[in-house]
Each structure stands twice: as C-alpha cells, then as structure tokens.
Enzyme design. Sequence first.
Site, PDB file in Angstrom:
ATOM      1  N   THR A   5       0.886  -1.242  -0.001  1.00 41.82           N
ATOM      2  CA  THR A   5      -0.038   0.105  -0.093  1.00 41.82           C
ATOM      3  C   THR A   5       1.032   1.107   0.114  1.00 41.82           C
ATOM      4  O   THR A   5       1.474   1.330   0.952  1.00 41.82           O
ATOM      5  CB  THR A   5      -1.112  -0.018   1.151  1.00 41.82           C
TER       6      THR A   5
ATOM      7  N   LYS B 182      -7.908   1.951  -3.236  1.00 42.45           N
ATOM      8  CA  LYS B 182      -7.825   1.606  -1.779  1.00 42.45           C
ATOM      9  C   LYS B 182      -7.883   2.853  -0.948  1.00 42.45           C
ATOM     10  O   LYS B 182      -8.428   2.901   0.059  1.00 42.45           O
ATOM     11  CB  LYS B 182      -6.320   1.039  -1.869  1.00 42.45           C
TER      12      LYS B 182
ATOM     13  N   LYS C 262      -1.556   4.968   8.732  1.00 44.24           N
ATOM     14  CA  LYS C 262      -0.717   5.001   7.492  1.00 44.24           C
ATOM     15  C   LYS C 262      -1.512   5.352   6.408  1.00 44.24           C
ATOM     16  O   LYS C 262      -1.158   6.081   5.527  1.00 44.24           O
ATOM     17  CB  LYS C 262      -0.208   3.644   7.330  1.00 44.24           C
TER      18      LYS C 262
HETATM   19  P1  NAD Z   1       5.574  -6.296   7.188  1.00 42.62           P
HETATM   20  O1  NAD Z   1       6.470  -5.118   7.534  1.00 42.62           O
HETATM   21  O2  NAD Z   1       5.006  -7.462   8.118  1.00 42.62           O
HETATM   22  O3  NAD Z   1       6.385  -6.724   5.804  1.00 42.62           O
HETATM   23  C1  NAD Z   1       7.028  -5.982   4.868  1.00 42.62           C
HETATM   24  C2  NAD Z   1       8.193  -6.689   4.686  1.00 42.62           C
HETATM   25  O4  NAD Z   1       9.104  -6.227   3.843  1.00 42.62           O
HETATM   26  C3  NAD Z   1       9.286  -6.701   5.916  1.00 42.62           C
HETATM   27  O5  NAD Z   1       9.514  -8.238   6.362  1.00 42.62           O
HETATM   28  C4  NAD Z   1      10.529  -6.038   5.397  1.00 42.62           C
HETATM   29  O6  NAD Z   1      11.636  -6.479   5.831  1.00 42.62           O
HETATM   30  C5  NAD Z   1      10.295  -6.545   3.931  1.00 42.62           C
HETATM   31  N1  NAD Z   1      11.348  -5.414   2.928  1.00 42.62           N
HETATM   32  C6  NAD Z   1      11.311  -3.968   2.736  1.00 42.62           C
HETATM   33  N2  NAD Z   1      12.192  -3.746   1.807  1.00 42.62           N
HETATM   34  C7  NAD Z   1      12.522  -4.758   1.490  1.00 42.62           C
HETATM   35  C8  NAD Z   1      13.542  -5.014   0.266  1.00 42.62           C
HETATM   36  N3  NAD Z   1      14.210  -4.312  -0.570  1.00 42.62           N
HETATM   37  N4  NAD Z   1      13.840  -6.409  -0.154  1.00 42.62           N
HETATM   38  C9  NAD Z   1      12.967  -7.336   0.643  1.00 42.62           C
HETATM   39  N5  NAD Z   1      12.292  -7.215   1.535  1.00 42.62           N
HETATM   40  C10 NAD Z   1      12.117  -5.912   1.865  1.00 42.62           C
HETATM   41  O7  NAD Z   1       4.102  -5.728   6.611  1.00 42.62           O
HETATM   42  P2  NAD Z   1       2.918  -6.278   6.263  1.00 42.62           P
HETATM   43  O8  NAD Z   1       1.970  -6.160   7.216  1.00 42.62           O
HETATM   44  O9  NAD Z   1       3.333  -7.461   5.471  1.00 42.62           O
HETATM   45  O10 NAD Z   1       2.226  -5.268   5.169  1.00 42.62           O
HETATM   46  C11 NAD Z   1       2.769  -5.205   3.746  1.00 42.62           C
HETATM   47  C12 NAD Z   1       2.030  -4.059   3.088  1.00 42.62           C
HETATM   48  O11 NAD Z   1       0.567  -4.467   2.885  1.00 42.62           O
HETATM   49  C13 NAD Z   1       2.186  -2.597   3.660  1.00 42.62           C
HETATM   50  O12 NAD Z   1       2.215  -1.799   2.425  1.00 42.62           O
HETATM   51  C14 NAD Z   1       0.961  -2.742   4.393  1.00 42.62           C
HETATM   52  O13 NAD Z   1       0.374  -1.272   4.451  1.00 42.62           O
HETATM   53  C15 NAD Z   1      -0.107  -3.421   3.371  1.00 42.62           C
HETATM   54  N6  NAD Z   1      -1.150  -3.997   4.312  1.00 42.62           N
HETATM   55  C16 NAD Z   1      -1.174  -4.663   5.153  1.00 42.62           C
HETATM   56  C17 NAD Z   1      -2.051  -4.954   6.011  1.00 42.62           C
HETATM   57  C18 NAD Z   1      -2.198  -5.807   7.146  1.00 42.62           C
HETATM   58  O14 NAD Z   1      -3.144  -6.288   7.830  1.00 42.62           O
HETATM   59  N7  NAD Z   1      -0.906  -5.985   7.887  1.00 42.62           N
HETATM   60  C19 NAD Z   1      -3.506  -5.246   5.315  1.00 42.62           C
HETATM   61  C20 NAD Z   1      -3.595  -4.641   4.002  1.00 42.62           C
HETATM   62  C21 NAD Z   1      -2.492  -4.110   3.428  1.00 42.62           C
END
Ligand code: NAD
Length: 299
Positions: free
Chosen positions: A98, A173, A248
Amino acid sequence: MRIAFLGLGHMGLPMARNLRTTGHEVIGFDVAPAAVTAAVEAGLAVAGSGTEAATGADVVITMFQSGAQVLDAYRGSADGPGLLAVAAPGALFIDCSTIAVDEARAAHALAEEAGHRSLDAPVSGGVVGAENATLAFMVGGSDEDFEAARPLLEAMGRRVVHCGGAGLGQAAKVCNNMILAVSQIAVAEAFVLGERLGLSHQALFDVASNASGQCWALTTNCPVPGPVPTSPANRDYQPGFAGALMNKDLGLAEQAVESTGVEARMGMLARELYAAFAAGEGAAQDFSGIINTIRAASV
Ligand code: NAD
C-alpha cells in the site's frame, strides 16, 4: 513461469505460500533475517538477495511497507543493480504494497522505461485474508497486464478488481479507507451520544443496522461489545485492522487530497483523529477502539 516474491512479512509470506501451493515456482527474499527464517521454516525457496531472486524472473511481486522501499528496490543503488535491471526482458512487476498513488505511478514509469510491464495491486483483507487466500486486490495498469496477472492474484485472493490505469488500484484503496475511517468515527460518536441519552447499544444497533445509518463500521466492526459478537470490541479491541495501519493509509489519503486539491474536510479530520489515536496505545488496537478516545473526551 518463474516468480520472485520480495517482502515476506505478515502479508507477503502467506501470499507467497498460497502462490506456491497452486503450483507456481516461487523464489522469495526479505531483508529481515527473521522473515527469511520464517519463510525457510514454511518451506519456501529463498534466495540470498532480492536481485538474486529476481534475476531472470518472469514475474516480480513486491509486498513492502512503503513506496520509498518499492522505488529503491526497483532502481537499485550505487551498491548494486535494482530489480528492474535483472528481471527477464518484459517481466511483469506487481507491487502489492500500500503506497501513495504518485509513488505507484513513478514505479510504473520506471518499469516501463526498463522495458517491463507493471501493475499496482494493493490488497484489503488483512493477515487472515492473506493466510486464507481471500484477499481483495485493487489493480491499476493495462488490460493486457491485468489479464496476465489475474490467475496469480486469484491464487492469493478471492476478489480481483481492475480499477483502471497506472496508480488507480492505490487510488481505490485510499478512497475506500477514507470512507471507512470517517464512517467508523461517525458510528463511534453515535454510540457515545446514544449512551449519554440513555439509549442501549442493542437498541441503537437494531435501529441503525436496518436503517440509513447501516454500514460496515456498524454491522461488521461494531465498536461496542455485544451486538456483533465477532467485532474487535468483544476482544478488548485486538485487531482486526490496527490503528497504526489506518493512520498510515490516511497519510496516503492526505497526500492524494493535497495533490488533487479536493475539499475533503471529513477525511482530513479523520486523518487528524487517527494520527492522535495511533500516537498512543491505539497503534496496536483495532481502529474501532477510537470510541474509547471519544468517550474519554466527552465531558
Ligand atoms: P511487514 O512489515 O510485516 O512486511 C514487509 C516486509 O518487507 C518486511 O519483512 C521487510 O523486511 C520487507 N522488505 C522491505 N524492503 C525490502 C526489500 N528491499 N527487499 C526485501 N524485503 C523487503 O508489513 P505487512 O503487514 O506484511 O504489510 C505489507 C504491506 O501491505 C504494507 O504496505 C501494508 O500497508 C499493506 N497491508 C497490510 C495489511 C495488514 O493487515 N498487515 C492489510 C492490508 C495491506
């Protein structure tokens, strides 16, 4: 087809697992060692770096926290090439993070310049949706690229909607979540007002859920315990959808409102209230917990 899946966090790991379950060759990577360990334990093939995973890949899926992370990974740095430089020619880049609409459009432009295809495909449905492959995908990009990605997205989700061209998945979104924030606050205010007027939670619920006040924030995410037994209010506001994530997303809505000049007073007030909520304990609570802030501030 070789798929690189980068970002194996709360959402990315179960998504990558579901993709693999449907028979696709998936190779993952995450910069966080703990995420790599969890992925290996889950039986996912993991590369030693993002570029190693993406080298020669036909599809590159990213699931990061921010737009800056996506753009940096696409471009690379003085230390090494980015994902765009190493993927197979004409690869399909799908960013499920997102991020801001403008950042998504910048990512599309970079992919196109490098001779690749690309989609923005943010999700809703949370970790439970990622685990059960019931996510909703909102997709921006060309018709052709959308059709190419559809079977992959359907392996990870239940609803896949093509919202239009580059950035319009993120636009959908951000608009949806702005509605959600405003309506969750409105429902919470109405319950607190009802309390002060001597109206029971159940009576207000029975009326509003069958009348014009009906909305998801009331009938699914009811902010008081009782009327909807599965809502987070019944489990001390454990998320659900955490205040930090709503904050966020409202930050991204604010960027979009500013860049378009739209008069979105309700949305921006919700942004202010959720920023305050997420600065404290609300960050880790379900966003419906804002009812407690409203109650506490009511004299
Ligand atoms: P998270 O922090 O658990 O996972 C993101 C991962 O990306 C981390 O493990 C981080 O180390 C990794 N990362 C960052 N840069 C990187 C790179 N260059 N190479 C490889 N890995 C890299 O976050 P999440 O909860 O999984 O959310 C991910 C996305 O989905 C976000 O943008 C969030 O806003 C969106 N989202 C989350 C939810 C939720 O309920 N968690 C729901 C809808 C949308």
